[in-house]
Design an enzyme around this catalytic site. Sequence first.
Site, mmCIF file in Angstrom:
data_model
loop_
_atom_site.group_PDB
_atom_site.id
_atom_site.type_symbol
_atom_site.label_atom_id
_atom_site.label_comp_id
_atom_site.label_asym_id
_atom_site.label_seq_id
_atom_site.Cartn_x
_atom_site.Cartn_y
_atom_site.Cartn_z
ATOM 1 N N CYS A 162 30.664 41.607 45.052
ATOM 2 C CA CYS A 162 31.616 41.940 46.102
ATOM 3 C C CYS A 162 31.139 43.070 47.017
ATOM 4 C CB CYS A 162 32.989 42.278 45.551
ATOM 5 S SG CYS A 162 34.200 42.170 46.876
ATOM 6 N N CYS A 340 35.167 37.300 50.963
ATOM 7 C CA CYS A 340 35.362 38.708 50.647
ATOM 8 C C CYS A 340 36.583 39.208 51.420
ATOM 9 C CB CYS A 340 34.101 39.474 51.052
ATOM 10 S SG CYS A 340 34.124 41.162 50.485
HETATM 11 P P1 FAD Z 1 31.809 38.265 35.180
HETATM 12 O O1 FAD Z 1 33.183 37.776 35.493
HETATM 13 O O2 FAD Z 1 31.500 39.684 35.450
HETATM 14 O O3 FAD Z 1 31.565 37.923 33.637
HETATM 15 C C1 FAD Z 1 30.390 38.198 32.939
HETATM 16 C C2 FAD Z 1 30.710 38.193 31.448
HETATM 17 O O4 FAD Z 1 29.500 38.178 30.699
HETATM 18 C C3 FAD Z 1 31.480 39.445 31.012
HETATM 19 O O5 FAD Z 1 32.658 39.070 30.345
HETATM 20 C C4 FAD Z 1 30.500 40.163 30.105
HETATM 21 O O6 FAD Z 1 31.134 40.865 29.045
HETATM 22 C C5 FAD Z 1 29.651 39.022 29.588
HETATM 23 N N1 FAD Z 1 28.318 39.440 29.135
HETATM 24 C C6 FAD Z 1 27.494 40.370 29.683
HETATM 25 N N2 FAD Z 1 26.382 40.498 28.952
HETATM 26 C C7 FAD Z 1 26.490 39.614 27.930
HETATM 27 C C8 FAD Z 1 25.653 39.284 26.804
HETATM 28 N N3 FAD Z 1 24.465 39.892 26.606
HETATM 29 N N4 FAD Z 1 26.082 38.339 25.951
HETATM 30 C C9 FAD Z 1 27.276 37.702 26.129
HETATM 31 N N5 FAD Z 1 28.110 37.999 27.161
HETATM 32 C C10 FAD Z 1 27.704 38.929 28.034
HETATM 33 N N6 FAD Z 1 35.323 38.794 44.004
HETATM 34 C C11 FAD Z 1 36.089 38.136 44.922
HETATM 35 O O7 FAD Z 1 36.019 36.921 45.016
HETATM 36 N N7 FAD Z 1 36.943 38.813 45.749
HETATM 37 C C12 FAD Z 1 37.102 40.150 45.662
HETATM 38 O O8 FAD Z 1 37.904 40.726 46.396
HETATM 39 C C13 FAD Z 1 36.331 40.874 44.702
HETATM 40 N N8 FAD Z 1 36.459 42.210 44.587
HETATM 41 C C14 FAD Z 1 35.799 42.865 43.584
HETATM 42 C C15 FAD Z 1 36.002 44.219 43.425
HETATM 43 C C16 FAD Z 1 35.403 44.919 42.398
HETATM 44 C C17 FAD Z 1 35.645 46.392 42.261
HETATM 45 C C18 FAD Z 1 34.556 44.226 41.481
HETATM 46 C C19 FAD Z 1 33.933 44.940 40.333
HETATM 47 C C20 FAD Z 1 34.324 42.875 41.658
HETATM 48 C C21 FAD Z 1 34.930 42.183 42.704
HETATM 49 N N9 FAD Z 1 34.713 40.813 42.912
HETATM 50 C C22 FAD Z 1 35.435 40.142 43.869
HETATM 51 C C23 FAD Z 1 33.588 40.123 42.225
HETATM 52 C C24 FAD Z 1 33.984 39.228 41.057
HETATM 53 O O9 FAD Z 1 34.745 39.935 40.121
HETATM 54 C C25 FAD Z 1 32.715 38.694 40.404
HETATM 55 O O10 FAD Z 1 31.849 38.165 41.379
HETATM 56 C C26 FAD Z 1 33.016 37.599 39.382
HETATM 57 O O11 FAD Z 1 33.861 38.094 38.376
HETATM 58 C C27 FAD Z 1 31.726 37.046 38.802
HETATM 59 O O12 FAD Z 1 31.961 36.178 37.734
HETATM 60 P P2 FAD Z 1 30.830 35.969 36.632
HETATM 61 O O13 FAD Z 1 31.382 34.970 35.673
HETATM 62 O O14 FAD Z 1 29.537 35.715 37.267
HETATM 63 O O15 FAD Z 1 30.704 37.403 35.918
#
Ligand code: FAD
Length: 412
Positions: A162, A340
């Site tokens: 983000c 975003c």
């Molecule tokens: P995540 O949801 O981060 O999940 C990754 C998972 O993997 C976690 O649960 C973690 O514990 C796990 N993991 C890590 N390492 C390991 C390991 N070694 N073994 C097993 N598990 C592991 N997105 C939007 O669309 N709109 C917004 O307005 C927005 N605002 C945001 C604001 C903030 C402050 C933040 C922090 C993020 C924002 N996002 C937004 C971004 C969004 O949250 C992420 O892009 C999204 O959650 C990504 O999903 P993901 O499944 O790739 O990763």
Amino acid sequence: KMNYKMVVVGGGTGGCAAAHMFSRKLGKGNVAVIEPADTHYYQPLWTLVGGGLRKLDQSAQPMNKVLPGACDWIKDSAVQFDPDNNTVFTKHGYEVKYDFLVCAMGLQLNYHLIKGLPEAFDVDPSLCSNYWDKTVIKTRPAMEAVTEGNVIFTFPNSPIKCAGAPQKIMYLTEEYLRQSGKRDKTNVIYNTSLGVVFGVKKYAEALTKIVQERNIQVNFRHNLIEVRPDKKEAVFEHLDTKEQKVFDYAMLHVVPPMSTPEALWNSPLVNESGYVTVKRETLQHTKYPNVFGIGDNTDIPTAKTAAAVASQTGILKKNLAAAMNGHEIAGKQYDGYTSCPLVTSKNTVIMAEFDWDGQPLETFPINQAKERRTMFHFKADIFPQMYWHMLIKGYWHGPGLFRKAMHLGMSR
Ligand code: FAD
């Protein structure tokens, strides 16, 4: 030793959705999720939590409530990948075998790359960061404690999730300072490692106008390298001249450098920067056809958001199912959609929606570069509901169909 038809590593946005879609398809006991965390956070709410407009617990659900009952939750971290033998090794010594693997591990926060952090968070109440559950709760109190001086917001020298979030909290803070009569005694400063205010021209122009109107000082190519809480000083390095500059701060909002989780770095699944290499349109791994990647940990060249993950879930559903059935991967594929919601005040949003070429891909047939109250309502009230009830259950694959309908079929 454990053996599954499908293993998902990571139970965040993408992993949770993948587990739901494929437990429905494959039935009980065939899907496992490796995930160490007890709590699943809706991270996009953290901008509003930091701004004092929502509470942290509104962004949280216990992991066992969001993961599907039909999957096995292996509450552990993956530490090593052996895709040539279809095996993931965990921290507690399990060897988990799979027919199909989905990598959904998100990004790792590297506060430790900034000298003085993360320890300084414990001693200095004026240091905060919306990117971490431990520090997002410090942001609003830090804002309220400001009386005068520099109020500084950072953007690190790495890809981040983000990319709008580092400045959204700045607009909320600036508005708060103005409305509480403290704005005249404060300088609001955005020190960003980037050379632009936002990566997409259409929205960058709108944001540039806002920072000018609101008298926010923007310093490009400034990268935070050290925090000195005892002196309330932050040290920035200019990325081109390498010159170091010290800023006093009354409040400092830090966005840490990010990378993929360390467990991936030495695996055959990633490129030299540590990202899982997938074909950007299909999400299938470039070398291992039984491995797929979704979300922030992939090398897909689009802005890393939950909105992008939503669009990717539809692609994953179709392509992973095809791979499981031995069919060819075909049909309409991922176009790089991402979004975003740029929060510009406590009741307005610029709803940026674009693709991996930086071209706007807006859902509504109105100019979304304008600050709008309706869009704030989407961000604050509608998207969280869609997230919990649809996205992480694998029922929301992005707004593509709505966009076409709204534009009477004239949009991509
Ligand atoms: P995540 O949801 O981060 O999940 C990754 C998972 O993997 C976690 O649960 C973690 O514990 C796990 N993991 C890590 N390492 C390991 C390991 N070694 N073994 C097993 N598990 C592991 N997105 C939007 O669309 N709109 C917004 O307005 C927005 N605002 C945001 C604001 C903030 C402050 C933040 C922090 C993020 C924002 N996002 C937004 C971004 C969004 O949250 C992420 O892009 C999204 O959650 C990504 O999903 P993901 O499944 O790739 O990763």
